[in-house]
Design an enzyme around this catalytic site. Structure first.
Site, PDB file in Angstrom:
ATOM      1  CB  CYS A  27     -23.681  13.723  82.374  1.00  0.00           C
ATOM      2  SG  CYS A  27     -24.514  13.935  80.787  1.00  0.00           S
ATOM      3  CG  HIS A  35     -18.204  16.719  83.393  1.00  0.00           C
ATOM      4  ND1 HIS A  35     -18.668  15.421  83.416  1.00  0.00           N
ATOM      5  CD2 HIS A  35     -19.134  17.425  82.691  1.00  0.00           C
ATOM      6  CE1 HIS A  35     -19.817  15.348  82.767  1.00  0.00           C
ATOM      7  NE2 HIS A  35     -20.122  16.539  82.305  1.00  0.00           N
ATOM      8  CG  HIS A  85     -20.457  13.343  77.888  1.00  0.00           C
ATOM      9  ND1 HIS A  85     -20.361  12.543  79.006  1.00  0.00           N
ATOM     10  CD2 HIS A  85     -21.165  14.443  78.280  1.00  0.00           C
ATOM     11  CE1 HIS A  85     -20.967  13.129  80.014  1.00  0.00           C
ATOM     12  NE2 HIS A  85     -21.463  14.281  79.600  1.00  0.00           N
TER      13      HIS A  85
END
Length: 746
Positions: A158, A291, A326
């Protein structure tokens, strides 16, 4: 840091195709998360952030013919890249000097998983599957726009896209490029939806980052790219900067493969490094794009890291993942574009769906109106294995005097050495017996010869690891022992296929058992950065950590990265490695398209090689790493120019080269490239090869560099007694990838 300008940006996500739609959705607080429409999964109760276009509609928008290689990942990437290049005014021949660095983790998995059950019988898709790796998506995205100078693919879960930005910035600062296009792309697949679901971190409702009642994340998809440019190039082209990339940092949490540490050490270090590089203090930041995945663990850990670093100077903080879900590998560049829009239009990005404060955590901003001018924004992206990265975007405050007085490139070259290297391959492991009595193999596929893993790790540890991970760990531990270095400044790994065995086992389970009750074990080790992060976790190394996954130059890119950072003075030691395995099923696919198994060709092997690079001079070093270049489909003239520059920087000419080592493997198409290049660029030079010893594999160039370094140290090559003072390792592929690594004897 010399100024790095952003002159173009393109984006595709659940809240819009293009910056205009994206800005409108952000301003309206409109989420793109909803029920599945395009992903065919039985988990259609899980909300996701899908791009609101089918593959067919994207093909139509792009005006291209449908192709088996056009995965969803590649199509979204093309849309985003088109917008970024258009805004920067780059097209056609102008791209010959532009480098393209893309990030992804699943790559073309949406294509492979749809055919996996019957792929052995589907001849029409062998060309797609057999060359399937993350780098393939990068090549497919780039091919219709023009001829890029080089292509690279970063894969660190990620944080991938943010690390692509960091790599591009380092290329500019080293004078290796004037323009780079950086970012990432990722599509939703059953593979990673079910992987995250098996980890039990998906929310059945829309995600609520930093909320007391948060229950997990929603997965999303999308792509975004940024055009980074030096001041010299901006002035030469008359380009209009959108903002400045003023700082960046990367660190490893070194805590757990899928969980963040309670104090967020890696996040703290990454943000701190970004501030230091930008020359900023915590109070200079007006907004933090967190994040903020919405998982209990991430939001708590990130809160602690932010509050620890910013203290009383805590600026507004929010997560935008409640807009898009996400988007994993693409999230860093997608959210960088969000931050760019916030800078340009002077508004804060609200944390939608938030209601109740966390205990001892961040209270995110829910309003768009800033209290004053927004000049600096910090954006975080954290990945599996604790791969934590941060960037800072700033408003453009150029000074013509500064522009004219500063030049790009490293002012003084540092000498870099290969200190030690160890291998596990189809030769005897952790040994140099291949120099005198190499093993020969008749089979088409030869598995690596494993050492006794129990000599290096406990039995219960070995049981939890696949062969790829165990081999990487053993070669690493041996190199650390050889050098006496406990914690290198950086761990940089190259792998084309990652833990292929575990990826296929997860696909096997998905195919045989459906999408229910899947074990997370195989998924956790399927990400390409598993090796690099696991090495950091095992050795408690918090420094720079990244992974490259771009076919046959995957390992070469690790050397380039380490070389760049050493020239910048950011690191003094770097553990670099090339690691790939091979399964019977994947070998069958590769054989079908002639990548391996051709009559007269060397066998297909497996690779595990770890190497320590160091800036400290010592008689014990194997050799000097004098320079490296990577390029994509260069013309003969372009390759000659790259070679001349590489040699000149080392104070050499072609006449000074003792030998050239090539990746000849017995495949006529492959070997013809080398023969033509050697004849044109290295006439009359001795030519050495190494694949007859180690076999063919995507990252076998790691073993080539290992062999060249050993030969220079020994001063002879398998019985030849003439001393060699220098060697150039040439790596070329029929697909167009090319690298040159220059070594000098100490």
């Amino acid at each position: 840091m010399k100024p790095i300008y952003i002159t173009g940006a393109g984006i595709v996500s659940a809240i819009g195709v293009g910056k205009a739609e994206t800005l409108a959705s952000l301003k309206a607080g409109k989420t793109g998360i909803g029920r599945m429409r395009y992903l065919a999964s039985c988990h259609n109760d899980l909300p996701v952030g899908e791009v609101k276009l089918s593959n067919e509609e994207m093909v139509q928008q792009l005006g291209i013919a449908s192709d088996i290689r056009h995965t969803r990942t590649a199509l979204m990437g093309r849309l985003a890249l088109r917008e970024a290049l258009a805004e920067a005014g780059l097209q056609g021949d102008a791209l010959r000097g532009v480098h393209f660095i893309s990030a992804t983790t699943v790559g073309g998995m949406d294509r492979r998983e749809s055919y996996y059950e019957n792929e052995k019988d589907c001849d029409d898709i062998y060309a797609s599957i057999a060359t399937h790796n993350c780098g393939t998506s990068t090549e497919v995205i780039a091919e219709t726009f023009g001829h890029f100078a080089s292509l690279q693919t970063v894969s660190t879960a990620c944080s991938s896209a943010t690390n692509a930005i960091i790599t591009g910035a380092n290329m500019l600062r080293n004078g290796l490029a004037e323009i780079v296009v950086v970012g990432g792309t990722e599509s939703l697949t059953k593979f990673h939806l079910n992987g995250f679901n098996a980890l039990m971190i998906l929310d059945s409702r829309q995600c609520r980052p930093f909320d007391h009642d948060r229950a997990g994340l929603n997965l999303g998809e999308g792509a975004a790219y940024l055009v980074l440019e030096t001041a010299k190039s901006v002035k030469k082209r008359g380009a209009k900067p959108l903002c400045v990339l003023s700082g960046y940092g990367n660190a490893c949490d070194a805590f757990h493969q899928t969980a963040s540490s309670p104090d967020g050490e890696g996040a703290f270090m990454a943000m701190q490094e970004a501030l230091q590089l930008a020359g900023l203090k915590p109070e200079d930041i007006q907004y933090i794009n967190a994040h903020g995945t919405g998982t209990p663990n991430n939001d708590e850990s990130e809160s602690q890291a932010i509050m620890r670093l910013f203290g009383q100077h805590l600026p507004p903080v929010s997560s935008t993942k409640s807009f898009t879900g996400h988007t994993t590998s693409a999230s860093g560049s997608i959210e960088a574009v969000f931050c760019l829009l916030a800078l340009q239009h002077q508004f804060l990005l609200p944390n939608i769906n938030w209601h109740t404060p966390m205990e001892n955590g961040i209270i995110p901003v829910t309003e768009q109106q800033p209290q004053g001018e927004i000049r600096h924004i910090l954006s975080n992206a954290f990945g599996f294995g604790g791969n934590d990265s941060s960037i800072i975007l700033s408003k453009d405050s150029r000074s013509e005097d500064v522009e004219q007085s500063r030049s790009e490139g490293v002012e003084q070259r540092r000498r870099i050495f290969i200190q030690a290297a160890e291998q596990i391959s189809i030769q005897n492991p952790l040994s140099e017996e291949w120099l005198v009595e190499p093993l020969s193999h008749e089979e088409s596929l030869v598995k690596a010869i494993n050492p006794s893993f129990r000599d290096y790790m406990a039995a219960n540890e070995a049981r939890r690891m696949g062969n790829l991970m165990k081999r990487a760990l053993v070669t690493t531990l041996k190199v650390l022992s050889d050098t006496g270095i406990e914690h290198p400044d950086a761990i940089i790994t190259g792998t084309s296929l990652g833990s292929l065995d575990y990826s296929e086992r997860f696909l096997d389970s998905l195919t045989a058992n459906g999408e229910e009750a899947l074990s997370p074990t195989y998924f956790m080790q399927s990400t390409h950065n598993t090796v690099g992060s696991a090495l950091a976790i095992y050795t408690k190394t918090h420094g720079y950590n990244t992974t490259y996954s771009h076919g046959a130059i995957s390992f070469d890119l690790t050397v380039l990265d380490a070389w760049m950072q050493m020239q910048l003075g950011k690191i003094s030691t770097a553990l670099v490695g090339g690691h790939d395995e091979m399964t019977e099923s994947y070998f069958g696919l590769l054989k079908k398209v002639g990548y391996v198994g051709v009559e007269g060709m060397v066998p297909c092997g497996e690779v595990a090689m770890s190497m320590m690079l160091n800036t400290a001079e010592s008689a014990d070093n194997l050799c000097e790493l004098a320079g490296i270049r990577v390029c994509f489909r260069p013309s003969r003239e372009e390759l000659q120019a790259q070679l001349d520059t590489l040699l000149a920087e080392a104070g050499m000419t072609v006449a000074d080269l003792s030998a050239v080592m090539t990746g000849a493997n017995g495949n006529p198409d492959n070997d013809r490239l080398y023969e033509e290049t050697v004849e044109a660029l290295f006439p009359q030079k001795p030519v050495l090869t190494y694949k007859h010893l180690f076999g063919e594999n995507y990252t076998v160039s790691a073993l080539g560099l290992y062999a060249a370094a050993r030969l220079l140290k020994e001063g002879s090559s398998s019985g030849a007694k003439e001393a060699r003072s220098s060697m150039l390792l040439l790596n070329q592929t029929p697909d167009g990838e090319c690298s040159m690594i220059l070594l000098k004897r100490i």
